[in-house]
Write a protein that holds these residues in place. Sequence first.
Motif, PDB file in Angstrom:
ATOM      1  N   THR A  17      -3.891 -14.755 -10.291  1.00 29.22           N
ATOM      2  CA  THR A  17      -3.979 -16.069 -10.922  1.00 29.22           C
ATOM      3  C   THR A  17      -5.398 -16.626 -10.822  1.00 29.22           C
ATOM      4  OG1 THR A  17      -1.665 -16.536 -10.425  1.00 29.22           O
ATOM      5  CG2 THR A  17      -3.075 -18.421 -10.904  1.00 29.22           C
ATOM      6  N   VAL A  18      -6.011 -16.480  -9.654  1.00 30.15           N
ATOM      7  CA  VAL A  18      -7.365 -16.997  -9.454  1.00 30.15           C
ATOM      8  C   VAL A  18      -8.372 -16.187 -10.268  1.00 30.15           C
ATOM      9  CG1 VAL A  18      -9.174 -17.414  -7.753  1.00 30.15           C
ATOM     10  CG2 VAL A  18      -6.789 -17.869  -7.172  1.00 30.15           C
ATOM     11  N   LEU A  19      -8.232 -14.866 -10.277  1.00 22.54           N
ATOM     12  CA  LEU A  19      -9.165 -14.040 -11.046  1.00 22.54           C
ATOM     13  C   LEU A  19      -9.071 -14.345 -12.540  1.00 22.54           C
ATOM     14  CD1 LEU A  19      -8.844 -10.561  -9.292  1.00 22.54           C
ATOM     15  CD2 LEU A  19     -10.748 -12.184  -9.153  1.00 22.54           C
ATOM     16  N   GLN A  20      -7.868 -14.579 -13.033  1.00 26.48           N
ATOM     17  CA  GLN A  20      -7.716 -14.910 -14.445  1.00 26.48           C
ATOM     18  C   GLN A  20      -8.349 -16.267 -14.763  1.00 26.48           C
ATOM     19  OE1 GLN A  20      -3.500 -14.437 -14.828  1.00 26.48           O
ATOM     20  NE2 GLN A  20      -3.653 -12.209 -14.668  1.00 26.48           N
ATOM     21  N   ALA A  92      -3.591 -20.754  -3.618  1.00 23.79           N
ATOM     22  CA  ALA A  92      -4.261 -21.937  -3.086  1.00 23.79           C
ATOM     23  C   ALA A  92      -5.446 -21.572  -2.203  1.00 23.79           C
ATOM     24  CB  ALA A  92      -3.259 -22.787  -2.304  1.00 23.79           C
ATOM     25  N   VAL A  93      -5.230 -20.633  -1.279  1.00 25.96           N
ATOM     26  CA  VAL A  93      -6.306 -20.255  -0.357  1.00 25.96           C
ATOM     27  C   VAL A  93      -7.421 -19.523  -1.095  1.00 25.96           C
ATOM     28  CG1 VAL A  93      -6.872 -18.866   1.668  1.00 25.96           C
ATOM     29  CG2 VAL A  93      -4.760 -20.185   1.625  1.00 25.96           C
ATOM     30  N   THR A  94      -7.056 -18.597  -1.990  1.00 23.63           N
ATOM     31  CA  THR A  94      -8.074 -17.869  -2.745  1.00 23.63           C
ATOM     32  C   THR A  94      -8.835 -18.799  -3.677  1.00 23.63           C
ATOM     33  OG1 THR A  94      -6.610 -15.942  -2.704  1.00 23.63           O
ATOM     34  CG2 THR A  94      -8.481 -15.837  -4.190  1.00 23.63           C
ATOM     35  N   GLY A  95      -8.118 -19.742  -4.291  1.00 22.47           N
ATOM     36  CA  GLY A  95      -8.775 -20.715  -5.152  1.00 22.47           C
ATOM     37  C   GLY A  95      -9.751 -21.591  -4.380  1.00 22.47           C
ATOM     38  N   GLY A 100     -13.574 -23.282  -5.360  1.00 23.63           N
ATOM     39  CA  GLY A 100     -13.879 -24.598  -4.813  1.00 23.63           C
ATOM     40  C   GLY A 100     -12.760 -25.603  -4.969  1.00 23.63           C
ATOM     41  N   MET A 101     -11.504 -25.138  -5.009  1.00 25.24           N
ATOM     42  CA  MET A 101     -10.373 -26.051  -5.123  1.00 25.24           C
ATOM     43  C   MET A 101     -10.234 -26.870  -3.848  1.00 25.24           C
ATOM     44  SD  MET A 101      -9.039 -25.398  -8.113  1.00 25.24           S
ATOM     45  CE  MET A 101     -10.701 -25.077  -8.693  1.00 25.24           C
ATOM     46  N   ARG A 102      -9.749 -28.098  -4.024  1.00 23.89           N
ATOM     47  CA  ARG A 102      -9.523 -28.959  -2.871  1.00 23.89           C
ATOM     48  C   ARG A 102      -8.118 -28.770  -2.326  1.00 23.89           C
ATOM     49  NH1 ARG A 102     -12.606 -33.390  -5.602  1.00 23.89           N
ATOM     50  NH2 ARG A 102     -10.641 -34.044  -6.523  1.00 23.89           N
ATOM     51  N   LEU A 103      -8.008 -28.487  -1.042  1.00 25.43           N
ATOM     52  CA  LEU A 103      -6.724 -28.433  -0.365  1.00 25.43           C
ATOM     53  C   LEU A 103      -6.651 -29.557   0.643  1.00 25.43           C
ATOM     54  CD1 LEU A 103      -6.832 -25.491  -1.554  1.00 25.43           C
ATOM     55  CD2 LEU A 103      -5.563 -24.779   0.484  1.00 25.43           C
ATOM     56  N   VAL A 280      -3.878 -22.464 -11.768  1.00 27.77           N
ATOM     57  CA  VAL A 280      -5.060 -22.838 -10.999  1.00 27.77           C
ATOM     58  C   VAL A 280      -6.225 -23.257 -11.893  1.00 27.77           C
ATOM     59  CG1 VAL A 280      -6.094 -20.538 -10.831  1.00 27.77           C
ATOM     60  CG2 VAL A 280      -6.414 -22.160  -8.979  1.00 27.77           C
ATOM     61  N   GLY A 281      -6.230 -22.788 -13.124  1.00 30.67           N
ATOM     62  CA  GLY A 281      -7.298 -23.177 -14.031  1.00 30.67           C
ATOM     63  C   GLY A 281      -7.287 -24.651 -14.369  1.00 30.67           C
ATOM     64  N   GLY A 282      -6.115 -25.287 -14.159  1.00 29.52           N
ATOM     65  CA  GLY A 282      -6.031 -26.706 -14.466  1.00 29.52           C
ATOM     66  C   GLY A 282      -6.215 -27.595 -13.255  1.00 29.52           C
ATOM     67  N   VAL A 283      -6.454 -27.002 -12.078  1.00 27.42           N
ATOM     68  CA  VAL A 283      -6.638 -27.770 -10.862  1.00 27.42           C
ATOM     69  C   VAL A 283      -8.086 -28.207 -10.724  1.00 27.42           C
ATOM     70  CG1 VAL A 283      -6.398 -27.739  -8.369  1.00 27.42           C
ATOM     71  CG2 VAL A 283      -4.769 -26.494  -9.777  1.00 27.42           C
ATOM     72  N   GLU A 284      -8.264 -29.458 -10.389  1.00 30.68           N
ATOM     73  CA  GLU A 284      -9.629 -30.001 -10.305  1.00 30.68           C
ATOM     74  C   GLU A 284     -10.376 -29.394  -9.136  1.00 30.68           C
ATOM     75  OE1 GLU A 284     -11.840 -34.336  -9.748  1.00 30.68           O
ATOM     76  OE2 GLU A 284      -9.672 -34.188  -9.740  1.00 30.68           O
ATOM     77  N   PRO A 285     -11.594 -28.893  -9.331  1.00 32.95           N
ATOM     78  CA  PRO A 285     -12.374 -28.339  -8.227  1.00 32.95           C
ATOM     79  C   PRO A 285     -12.959 -29.430  -7.339  1.00 32.95           C
ATOM     80  CG  PRO A 285     -13.666 -28.280 -10.232  1.00 32.95           C
ATOM     81  CD  PRO A 285     -12.303 -28.780 -10.627  1.00 32.95           C
ATOM     82  N   SER A 286     -13.334 -29.047  -6.139  1.00 33.31           N
ATOM     83  CA  SER A 286     -14.001 -29.994  -5.255  1.00 33.31           C
ATOM     84  C   SER A 286     -15.420 -30.261  -5.746  1.00 33.31           C
ATOM     85  CB  SER A 286     -14.026 -29.443  -3.825  1.00 33.31           C
ATOM     86  OG  SER A 286     -14.706 -28.203  -3.788  1.00 33.31           O
ATOM     87  N   ARG A 287     -15.953 -31.415  -5.387  1.00 34.54           N
ATOM     88  CA  ARG A 287     -17.282 -31.807  -5.872  1.00 34.54           C
ATOM     89  C   ARG A 287     -18.293 -31.794  -4.720  1.00 34.54           C
ATOM     90  NH1 ARG A 287     -16.212 -33.303 -10.894  1.00 34.54           N
ATOM     91  NH2 ARG A 287     -14.238 -34.219 -11.399  1.00 34.54           N
TER      92      ARG A 287
END
Length: 287
Positions: A17-20, A92-95, A100-103, A280-287
Amino acid sequence: MGLVAALVAAVCFGVATVLQALGARASDARGSEAHGAASGGVGGTVRAMVNLPFAAGLGLDGLGFLAQLVALRSLPLYVVQAALAGALAVTAVTGALLLGMRLGRAEWLGVAGVCCGLAVLGATAGAEGHRQPGGGFHWALLAAAAALGVAGGAAWRLRGPVRAALLGLLCGFGFGLVGLAVRVLPAVELPQVAPLLRDPALYALVGGGAVAFLFLTEAVRGGSVTTATAGMVLGETGVPAVLGVLLLGDGTRHGMVPLAVAGFAVAVAGALALARFGEVGGVEPSR
């Protein structure tokens, strides 16, 4: 080996999912540089699929499916389905590492819940059940696949969160149908595949998988990712687990039913806490 295969499948699906998503972002960025706007439509999809990370993700999906088949042939259905829902923890962890996903704290607790729940399930699970419900059940699976298609067509016309939730739930039922079909299909050796081709459960497997992917894609595209993924997790774990116990003879080690139920509940609850990573492509990345 069955438990290892289930965990391998979860890791493959989660990383894929993350690689895609990574491949799609890289494709969009190249399209923006070349055309002054983010690429989209069929052209954007084709470019994404020939992108190396995206193609690697598709390869991992294929490997994960093969590992899932191995796991379903040697583990109770409730363990395999819970492990597949746990792919959200891997995503979640790989993202977080690659995109740079926020957890938040709740999501890290979700990751811990998935890991602990699966560990308990692995320790308490018995061997797969060997009860065969009969040929009528194979036809019932095919009828269920057709019914999912009809129900999905009705849900497709809805709007808002209800639409996403229903399509996600039907998607989960489709993935659960795949697991049930794999469990009841006869074991064959090449080139003697005629019994397999005559079995309606094979076509239930294909139909259930097809509608599941279609419904999930449409649910996350036109609705809430979290709502759709939560519905999917509930659909692919709850009903198949119950049917596996009642119809296929799945069970736990002696005296460990309460502990197995608790592990299953914790793993599913952890996956639900991570539902926003269903796309995961729709999850906002951390800034």
